[in-house]
Design a protein around this motif. Sequence first.
Motif, short mmCIF file in Angstrom:
data_model
loop_
_atom_site.label_atom_id
_atom_site.label_comp_id
_atom_site.label_asym_id
_atom_site.label_seq_id
_atom_site.Cartn_x
_atom_site.Cartn_y
_atom_site.Cartn_z
N PRO A 139 5.86 -10.10 -0.73
CA PRO A 139 5.63 -10.38 0.70
C PRO A 139 6.20 -9.28 1.58
N ALA A 140 5.83 -9.31 2.85
CA ALA A 140 6.17 -8.23 3.78
C ALA A 140 7.67 -8.04 3.93
N GLY A 141 8.45 -9.09 3.91
CA GLY A 141 9.88 -8.94 4.10
C GLY A 141 10.62 -8.40 2.90
N ALA A 191 8.87 -6.52 0.14
CA ALA A 191 8.25 -5.32 -0.44
C ALA A 191 8.92 -4.02 -0.02
N ARG A 201 0.84 -0.60 -0.25
CA ARG A 201 0.35 -1.81 0.42
C ARG A 201 0.89 -1.90 1.85
N ASP A 202 0.16 -2.59 2.69
CA ASP A 202 0.60 -2.78 4.07
C ASP A 202 1.93 -3.51 4.13
N GLU A 203 2.14 -4.44 3.20
CA GLU A 203 3.37 -5.22 3.20
C GLU A 203 4.60 -4.36 2.89
N ALA A 204 4.39 -3.22 2.21
CA ALA A 204 5.51 -2.38 1.81
C ALA A 204 5.83 -1.30 2.85
N ARG A 205 5.03 -1.16 3.87
CA ARG A 205 5.25 -0.11 4.86
C ARG A 205 6.37 -0.51 5.83
N TYR A 219 2.74 7.21 3.37
CA TYR A 219 2.11 6.07 2.70
C TYR A 219 1.52 6.41 1.33
#
Length: 376
Positions: free
Chosen positions: A110-112, A114, A181-185, A267
């Motif tokens: 998840p985003a928090g 990753a 992934r977008d969640e890891a940015r 990225y």
Amino acid sequence: MDRDAIESSLRRVGLPVLAILAALIVGGVLVAMLGESPFAAASTVVQAGFSCNPGYCNLGGTLALSSPIILCALGAVVSLRTGLFSIGQEGQYALGGLAGAVAGYLLPLPAGVAPVASLAAAALIGALWGVIPAILKIFLGVNELIITIVLNAIAGLLLDFLVNYPLRAEASTVGYTHVVRDEARLPLFDISTKFGLAFVIAVLAVAAVWFFLGRTTAGYEQRMSGEATAFARYSGMSSAASVIRAGLLGGALAGLGGGVQVLGTNYRVIEGFSDGTGFTGLTAAILSGTTAIGAGLLGILYAGITVGAVNGLQIVLGVPREIGSTVLALMIVFIAAQAPLLTRWERWLSRRRANRAIDCRKGLEQPADRTAVDVA
């Protein structure tokens, strides 16, 4: 604060300031030789690197570029203050960035979570690569300067191999990995300049390294192992443990620098990702007197001059951007030259003070001898 402490503080701050001023003066002369005004060039660099307008904030771009430089500089500070003369920040930065990119692409978190996991992977690989020269120095007596130069070359070749073959995203003229992934940015505060959480991480790292070296028992052991080796040994401090710890922490910080660059700006990792950021961080650490706060400030200065040289000197004035790189290199040359000059200056002052003390003693003894003669 006693006199020695004051003189040491002035020397640690004054020498880098003089080196910066001397390098800027030489840079101004070079600009003048190209037919441009040095003052106009300086104003352009400041405007292009450190200004912030409502439409576009140049300072944001400088802070974004400074984040990996600061982290690599902090890695060098930890190593150098411990007496581990490691110049392997470039390899640690490169492999740390690659590890962050791979983790950011492969781990479905998840985003928090990753970004934390990806940065942890970057720091872990950087630490493992950074502890190699420490282990070889402690157990085999290998010179860390030589081994870190070799490890930098190996890291660059290894990265290019992995990016071009097993980790290659698709067929192209240049090898590159899959996009994270977008969640890891890392979150961005300004999309146009890529200024975001990466800089906050760098600032927190500056505070953490400053606190560690200056306010903790382990940090005291690190400093004594590098600054007073005999004292540390006879006080029961383990120099071997300090060197190993320096390799791990220094490598983790430089690897974290690669991680924030990938997760906050690029990225992905492209062939040639090892672009000299680690060496720039090393020079910032040396120029700052191997202090955490100084490394942070010098990292921002280096980034600002780099951005100002490209967006200001080259685009606005038509002056080659290599002038900016020349100024940065001259700063290191001048700080290196000032150390032996300062030693000679201190020796001359010591001889002068000793001669003055001898003259004063002779002046006090002569009247006493005359009085004894008159009484006789």
